[in-house]
Enzyme design. Structure first.
Site, mmCIF file in Angstrom:
data_model
loop_
_atom_site.group_PDB
_atom_site.id
_atom_site.type_symbol
_atom_site.label_atom_id
_atom_site.label_comp_id
_atom_site.label_asym_id
_atom_site.label_seq_id
_atom_site.Cartn_x
_atom_site.Cartn_y
_atom_site.Cartn_z
ATOM 1 N N GLY A 1 -5.540 -10.845 19.143
ATOM 2 C CA GLY A 1 -5.873 -11.231 17.783
ATOM 3 C C GLY A 1 -5.774 -12.747 17.687
ATOM 4 N N SER B 1 -8.884 -6.357 16.988
ATOM 5 C CA SER B 1 -7.546 -6.558 16.436
ATOM 6 C C SER B 1 -7.551 -6.406 14.921
ATOM 7 C CB SER B 1 -7.050 -7.973 16.773
ATOM 8 O OG SER B 1 -7.904 -8.944 16.163
ATOM 9 N N SER C 1 -6.509 -8.795 13.112
ATOM 10 C CA SER C 1 -6.957 -10.115 12.649
ATOM 11 C C SER C 1 -8.431 -10.099 12.272
ATOM 12 C CB SER C 1 -6.734 -11.175 13.729
ATOM 13 O OG SER C 1 -5.384 -11.276 14.099
ATOM 14 N N GLN D 1 -9.809 -9.999 5.411
ATOM 15 C CA GLN D 1 -10.857 -10.374 4.458
ATOM 16 C C GLN D 1 -10.470 -11.579 3.605
ATOM 17 O OE1 GLN D 1 -11.362 -6.850 2.094
ATOM 18 N NE2 GLN D 1 -12.476 -5.732 3.670
ATOM 19 N N GLY D 2 -9.218 -11.598 3.180
ATOM 20 C CA GLY D 2 -8.830 -12.541 2.145
ATOM 21 C C GLY D 2 -8.963 -13.997 2.517
ATOM 22 N N GLY D 3 -8.473 -14.388 3.676
ATOM 23 C CA GLY D 3 -8.567 -15.776 4.083
ATOM 24 C C GLY D 3 -7.284 -16.293 4.686
ATOM 25 N N ARG E 1 1.734 -7.537 -4.080
ATOM 26 C CA ARG E 1 1.128 -6.293 -3.597
ATOM 27 C C ARG E 1 2.026 -5.077 -3.797
ATOM 28 N NH1 ARG E 1 -1.641 -8.431 2.030
ATOM 29 N NH2 ARG E 1 -3.610 -9.103 1.094
ATOM 30 N N GLU F 1 1.936 -10.328 13.827
ATOM 31 C CA GLU F 1 2.520 -9.254 13.028
ATOM 32 C C GLU F 1 3.642 -8.513 13.728
ATOM 33 O OE1 GLU F 1 1.187 -5.367 10.335
ATOM 34 O OE2 GLU F 1 -0.347 -6.633 11.267
ATOM 35 N N ARG G 1 5.072 -9.772 1.994
ATOM 36 C CA ARG G 1 4.224 -10.886 2.423
ATOM 37 C C ARG G 1 3.347 -11.390 1.286
ATOM 38 N NH1 ARG G 1 -1.191 -11.231 4.606
ATOM 39 N NH2 ARG G 1 -1.387 -8.984 4.286
#
Length: 536
Positions: free
Chosen positions: A16, A44, A46, A50-52, A285, A372, A383
């Protein structure tokens, strides 16, 4: 950075962003480097991000952002359980990481005036998220870093072993000296001076996950079997908005960035149930995931409503801003501009993992970890969105630098950490992957309780992993070891903290209090003596 050979043989397991970036930096340091990955290079978790990538850039600072605000947001999301020093370090290096990635060919999204497009995501106080291809940041990073690694491989400066499974870490007088690997039925042993585990997450422990099929806790299992200490394993993050797989199994998850643009959550009665929270749909989250879980527990379905964004920003905005998500939804006959999207929580990220210091060192000499599978202390109990890519890159770089210079016996030491050995298993019957996933999804998920955790511990202690082939066995073994540690850690932490939530909570959750976990010596010896376990 020096490119003079320094005579060290480094081995990296995983490809990743953490493993790829580490490999590139290791080559730049002049070391002899081999990358082992069980699938194709770059396959992977990674690649699905999506988010950035969160980073306080010079542009962000000019707009009023600061490193200390990023630090504050990270510590707040982590529920007071983050380690402040590595958080500070990570946030300080964000701008540098963006610059270095661009040197490897990463093309971050920019505005018409060439400034970076900076996005806002849940629990961030400022717009500081950089993207590649809108909602394909992870794929963009992995593609650029993979291309750079393949170029080095073609020139003979980097050895790549794809479709090669690492099964055991071999020690000599207490320090890493080799890794046992398998490729198309052939077993081999790769010797090294230092080993970096960068294997990603553990999502396949759960029936519903945003992780790819290869996320089977390999690094955690390898490290545990080698005698490494693991920490914060009770903290498992559940992404709030996986498109409900009961109705649309191929639609995948919808990034928090969609809520950052203004999407809201509704139940099937049309109620916006997050409206009373101070941060509404942009709450951390764990808060959003539990709220959605509660709606389902009360018999109500939940939907993501992004239709107002399209009305406000104009026709086609969502498809342009989120092309990957939009295309995947379209394949399932869904359209965010038109439809309410059914969503539910799914396992997404593990905050805990192999205990490391700020140089990626573990408690085993010669063994390092990043990404991770590692626990640097950055993420605390929950996180912060888009911090994972930054953390993986920052600490992979630092780990490689340490691997290149550390003396043979160097390892991490955590004198303040109380370490507990897991009870030995008492195999009484087979445990298959579906069995394990059902157990984890019921007992180790969004909501937990004492009786359920006690039952899980008993079932895991009595189970013997049973799989159909060599790869499946090792993956199941790693997931089983991981589940046992999660169950014991969750049972010991009786209060609620961040992503760890018990319906029978007692006490304040113990922010900042960590317990280390490791396998007993007898179990480690058994794993070494009978590595192939039970195959169907």
């Amino acid at each position: 950075m020096s490119t003079q050979p320094i005579g060290r043989r480094l081995l990296i397991v995983g490809s990743g962003v953490s493993g790829l970036f580490a490999a590139l930096q290791a080559v730049a340091l002049g070391t002899e480097v081999t990358v082992v990955t069980k699938d194709a290079l770059g396959t992977s978790n990674s690649a699905l991000a999506q988010g950035g990538l969160s980073a306080v850039t010079a542009q962000g600072k000019a707009a009023g952002d600061s490193v200390q605000e990023h630090v504050h947001d990270t510590l707040s999301a982590g529920a007071g359980h983050c380690a402040p020093a590595p958080v500070q370090l990570m946030c300080e290096l964000g701008d540098e990481i963006v610059t270095r990635l661009e040197a490897y060919g990463v093309r971050f999204d920019r505005n018409a005036d060439a400034t970076l497009q900076l996005g806002l995501e849940a629990a961030h106080s400022r717009a500081r998220i950089v993207h590649v291809g809108g909602d394909a940041t992870g794929a963009g990073l992995v593609r650029a870093l993979s291309d750079a690694c393949r170029a080095l491989s073609a020139s003979g400066r980097l050895r790549l072993l794809e479709h090669t499974l690492a099964t055991d870490v071999l020690l000599d007088q207490g320090r890493v000296h080799a890794v046992r690997v398998h490729n198309t039925g052939r077993e081999d042993t790769l010797t090294c001076d230092a080993l970096l585990l960068a294997t990603g997450g553990l999502g396949q422990l759960y029936a519903a996950t945003t992780n790819p099929s290869g996320a089977t806790a390999d690094g955690i299992g390898l490290a545990a079997a080698a005698g490494a200490v693991l920490t914060d394993m009770e903290f498992i993050q559940f992404h709030p908005t996986l498109v409900d797989p009961q109705y649309h199994p191929e639609a995948g998850m919808i990034s928090e960035a969609v809520r950052g643009e203004g999407a809201i959550l509704l139940n099937d009665a049309g109620q916006r149930f997050m409206a009373d929270h101070p941060q509404a749909e942009l709450a951390p989250r764990d808060v959003v995931a539990r709220a959605i879980h509660a709606e389902y527990a009360d018999g109500r379905r939940v939907f993501l409503d992004a239709r107002g964004i399209e009305r406000e920003r104009g026709t086609g905005f969502l498809a342009r801003r989120f092309p990957t998500i939009s295309a995947r939804l379209a394949a399932s006959s869904l359209d965010m501009a038109r439809d309410l999207i059914p969503v539910r929580p799914a396992q997404h990220y593990a905050m805990g993992g192999i205990a490391t210091d700020r140089q990626g060192r573990t408690t085993v000499a010669g063994l390092y970890a990043a990404g991770e599978c590692a626990n640097t202390g950055v993420h605390g109990a929950n996180r912060l969105a888009s911090n994972s890519l930054l953390e993986a890159l920052v600490f992979a770089d630092r780990a490689v630098r340490a691997m290149a210079r550390d003396s043979a016996g160097t390892r991490a030491d955590f004198p303040e950490l109380s370490v507990t050995e897991l009870p030995l298993p008492n195999a009484q019957g087979p445990l298959t992957l579906p069995d394990l996933q059902a157990l984890a999804s019921a007992r180790l998920a969004v909501r937990r309780d004492g009786p359920g955790l006690t039952a899980a511990i008993g079932q895991l202690q009595a189970g013997s992993p049973l799989a159909g082939d060599l790869r499946a066995h090792f993956e199941l073994r790693n997931l089983w070891l991981t589940a046992r540690i999660i169950a014991h850690a969750a049972a010991q932490r009786t209060g609620n903290l961040g992503a760890h939530y018990r319906t029978d909570a007692v006490g304040d959750g113990g922010a900042g209090r960590r317990t280390g976990w490791m396998l007993a010596g007898a179990e480690r010896a058994q794993l070494q003596n009978d590595p192939k376990g039970t195959l169907v």
